[in-house]
Every structure is written in C-alpha cells, then in structure tokens.
Design an enzyme around this catalytic site. Structure first.
Site, PDB file in Angstrom:
ATOM      1  N   VAL A  30      53.104  37.524  30.869  1.00 10.98           N
ATOM      2  CA  VAL A  30      52.631  36.338  30.607  1.00 10.98           C
ATOM      3  C   VAL A  30      52.456  36.512  29.150  1.00 10.98           C
ATOM      4  CG1 VAL A  30      50.468  36.923  31.434  1.00 10.98           C
ATOM      5  CG2 VAL A  30      51.286  34.576  31.195  1.00 10.98           C
ATOM      6  N   GLY A  31      51.982  37.625  28.733  1.00 16.32           N
ATOM      7  CA  GLY A  31      51.567  37.921  27.218  1.00 16.32           C
ATOM      8  C   GLY A  31      52.576  38.099  26.339  1.00 16.32           C
ATOM      9  N   GLY A  50      36.355  26.599  29.830  1.00 22.03           N
ATOM     10  CA  GLY A  50      36.001  25.351  29.237  1.00 22.03           C
ATOM     11  C   GLY A  50      34.612  25.402  28.803  1.00 22.03           C
ATOM     12  N   ARG A  51      33.848  24.235  28.474  1.00 18.15           N
ATOM     13  CA  ARG A  51      32.529  24.078  27.819  1.00 18.15           C
ATOM     14  C   ARG A  51      31.808  23.507  28.912  1.00 18.15           C
ATOM     15  NH1 ARG A  51      32.605  25.449  22.645  1.00 18.15           N
ATOM     16  NH2 ARG A  51      34.481  25.236  21.611  1.00 18.15           N
ATOM     17  N   ILE A  52      32.072  23.702  30.128  1.00 21.53           N
ATOM     18  CA  ILE A  52      31.141  23.203  31.272  1.00 21.53           C
ATOM     19  C   ILE A  52      29.648  23.701  30.917  1.00 21.53           C
ATOM     20  CG2 ILE A  52      30.944  23.245  33.791  1.00 21.53           C
ATOM     21  CD1 ILE A  52      33.919  24.186  34.021  1.00 21.53           C
ATOM     22  N   ARG A  63      43.720  39.793  24.568  1.00 23.26           N
ATOM     23  CA  ARG A  63      43.376  40.834  25.522  1.00 23.26           C
ATOM     24  C   ARG A  63      42.291  41.566  25.492  1.00 23.26           C
ATOM     25  NH1 ARG A  63      48.920  42.050  28.316  1.00 23.26           N
ATOM     26  NH2 ARG A  63      49.915  40.208  27.048  1.00 23.26           N
ATOM     27  N   ASP A  82      39.802  46.057  32.539  1.00 20.31           N
ATOM     28  CA  ASP A  82      41.369  46.433  33.054  1.00 20.31           C
ATOM     29  C   ASP A  82      42.088  46.292  31.756  1.00 20.31           C
ATOM     30  OD1 ASP A  82      43.594  46.720  34.668  1.00 20.31           O
ATOM     31  OD2 ASP A  82      44.020  44.743  34.143  1.00 20.31           O
ATOM     32  N   HIS A 127      45.199  48.687  32.914  1.00 17.43           N
ATOM     33  CA  HIS A 127      46.052  47.514  32.665  1.00 17.43           C
ATOM     34  C   HIS A 127      46.820  47.272  34.022  1.00 17.43           C
ATOM     35  CE1 HIS A 127      47.988  44.685  29.701  1.00 17.43           C
ATOM     36  NE2 HIS A 127      47.995  43.966  30.863  1.00 17.43           N
ATOM     37  N   SER A 137      48.028  43.004  37.480  1.00 18.35           N
ATOM     38  CA  SER A 137      49.286  42.302  38.171  1.00 18.35           C
ATOM     39  C   SER A 137      49.947  43.432  39.112  1.00 18.35           C
ATOM     40  CB  SER A 137      50.235  41.647  37.020  1.00 18.35           C
ATOM     41  OG  SER A 137      50.664  42.620  36.353  1.00 18.35           O
TER      42      SER A 137
END
Ligand code: DGY
Length: 325
Positions: free
Chosen positions: A109-110, A188-190, A242, A266, A290, A293
């Site tokens: 995904v990276g 997010g900014r919750i 990362r 990780d 790492h 996954s």
C-alpha cells in the site's frame, strides 16, 4: 529464463509459443507481454499471472531481494513490472526498462519507493494494494498494544533466563485495557492533538507521512502524554511510510526519562533498525520488524491484487486498485 504465461499443463499451447526475431514470445499471432516479478510471491498469485495467457513471466524466485544490477538487466524491454516496496523504481530503473514499460504493480500500500515524477512523465500506470491489509494491521496493533502494555516480552525473557522466582505481587505488572482511553492520531481533527495526548492511556498512530506529519510525534507531544501512556506505531501497513511520523530521538528521551510508560513500534527509521540502536536496549520498548500485514491470507490477497492490477494495466482495462500519482 522467461516462463511462458500459459496454462500449466497445456503443452500443445506451449509448443505454439515461439520466439520472434525481436526476442518477443508469440502466442499464435499475439505477442505476449513481458513481465518481471522481483521476488518469490505466493504461489496462487504467480499461477494467476502465468495462467493469464497474455504474458511471459520472468521471476526472481527468491525470498531475498534481486541485486540491483540483476534487476536492471532483468527489466530491459519489459511491459509490466511486479515489484515490492524494497525496489527503488527511479529514473535509472525506468531507463533500464525502456519505453515499452506501461504498468508497474507494487505489492504494497506504501509507495514511497516509486519516483512519481519519473513515472508520470512516462505515462506508466501504477497499481497498489490498499484495504486488503487493514484487518491484519488492526489485529497487530492490538497485539503490539497488549504485548507492550502487559510487558509480555520482558515476561517471556524472565521466564526463560531464570528471573522467574517466587510469585511477587508487583512483579511485571503492566497496564490493562479495561476502562482505558485509546487515542488515535490520524483520525482527523475530532480531538485536538494536545487533548488526545493528555487524556489517552494508549496512543496509536494511524497517519500518512506528509510534510505536516513528519516528526509529528515529538518531544512536545510526548511531554503532554500521561506518564503511564503506551505509545504504538503500526501505521506502516496503512499508509505511505512510516516511521518518520515519530521522532525516534524524542521517543528515546521520553521512554528513558519516564515522560511516557512504554512504546511498541512496527515501523522504524531506518528499516531494518540496526541491532545496536539504543531503542533496542530499552525494556519498555517493543520493536517488531514491519510485520503488521504478515498473515498468510493477507499476503496472498495482496499478491493476487497486485497480479490483477498488473493484468488489467497490460490489457488497458481499469485496475481494481490504481494509484493516481
Ligand atoms: C505496505 O504494504 O506498504 C506495508 O508496509 C507492508 O504491508
């Protein structure tokens, strides 16, 4: 050796595949696309690629990375590349591959191993593997959180090395999850970051590395956390790298001066983290290589998605997961 991308066992078909003067393998009248796979991958995915009937597959069939010189030779003239996050896909490699390269499919995904400008300039399409590793990463986050908070690595070492004496009321006591507050950096900014740091018993990082988040978890943030806080970073498998979201020197200070309780990572900078790195010497820091996954099902799903992206790209079809650079 170029393996013909034909159904295994269909020998008659194989016999019809001949090599043209230009060195391209032909399937009937159709020229097969040349594909290079840079590592040993789950068998199911390799079979899917070989059985597609549209490509000739060259495969670096090893768990260790292909040496760069070998890779530069191997990619010459290819149409498609199946790569991992360990291969730097930069100008040198793209030049070595040449103008036919039309699709790069990364089993990750990276994508910080890809040079976006160079790839865009050449009009090459890119596939990647978001979503399929989210559950495995979430599971590992919980595992690392518990291992860190409940001091499992220390406990295992004590049991093995003779430190396990009589039962003691306060020995190897950690923090439990019941009634605790978990703060997630990156949702997010919750909650403003300061508040999140002050109020959380566990702080986990889930954010992409951007100029804004580089070093986001630094001494300022650690100084606001509870002295018992457990800090976890597994963001590797959800986002473009990362470890750099965390300032490791500041983390070391925070762990050694009692600013925070413990940390589980990780993902680090660099990877692999040298074994003599000071963080490895700390009992209150658990470091994994790492593996967020790393379940068989997840890695297989990633590999199959990588192949499907690659095949779609070779056929000029929409990819299941295309990356817009
Ligand atoms: C990725 O896919 O980028 C991860 O870091 C490895 O699963």
């Amino acid at each position: 050796m170029w393996l013909r991308g034909l159904s295994r066992g269909i020998l008659t078909e194989l016999n019809r595949a001949v090599t043209s003067k230009a060195g391209h393998t032909m399937q009937g009248n159709r020229q097969l696309a040349r594909v290079y796979v840079t590592r040993r991958i789950p068998r199911e995915a390799l079979r899917l690629l070989q059985d597609s009937g549209i490509c000739d597959v060259k495969h670096w069939d090893s768990d260790d990375p292909v040496p760069r010189t070998e890779l530069l030779k191997g990619v010459a003239g290819i149409d498609g590349l199946y790569c991992l996050l360990t291969e730097k896909i930069d100008k040198e490699l793209l030049d070595a591959a040449g103008p036919k390269l039309k699709v790069i499919s990364t089993m990750s995904v990276g994508f910080d191993h890809l040079s976006p400008e160079e790839i865009k300039k050449r009009g090459i399409r890119v596939g990647y593997t978001p979503d399929v590793l989210t559950n495995a990463t979430a599971e590992l986050t919980v595992a690392l959180l518990l291992a860190t908070a409940r001091r499992l690595m220390e406990a295992v070492a004590e049991a093995k090395n003779g430190g396990w004496g009589t039962w003691k009321p306060m020995w190897l006591c950690g923090n439990g999850l019941s009634d605790s507050t978990v703060g997630i950096v990156g949702l997010g900014r919750i909650v403003p970051l300061d508040k999140l740091a002050e109020q959380s018993d566990f702080v986990t990082v889930h954010c992409a590395l951007t100029p804004e988040t580089n070093g986001l978890c630094n001494k300022d943030l650690f100084s606001k956390m509870k002295k018992t806080a457990v800090f976890i970073n597994t963001s590797s498998c959800l986002f473009l790298h990362r470890g750099a979201v965390v300032n490791q020197n500041d983390l070391y200070q925070a762990l050694t001066t009692g600013q925070i309780g413990s940390a589980g990572l990780d993902v680090t900078v660099p990877e692999p983290l040298p074994t003599d790195h000071p963080l490895f010497a700390l009992k209150n820091c658990v470091i994994l290589p790492h593996v967020a996954s790393a379940t068989i099902a997840t890695r297989t799903a990633m590999a199959v998605l990588t192949v499907n992206n690659l095949l779609a790209g070779l056929k000029d079809e929409p990819m299941p997961k295309e990356l817009t650079l």
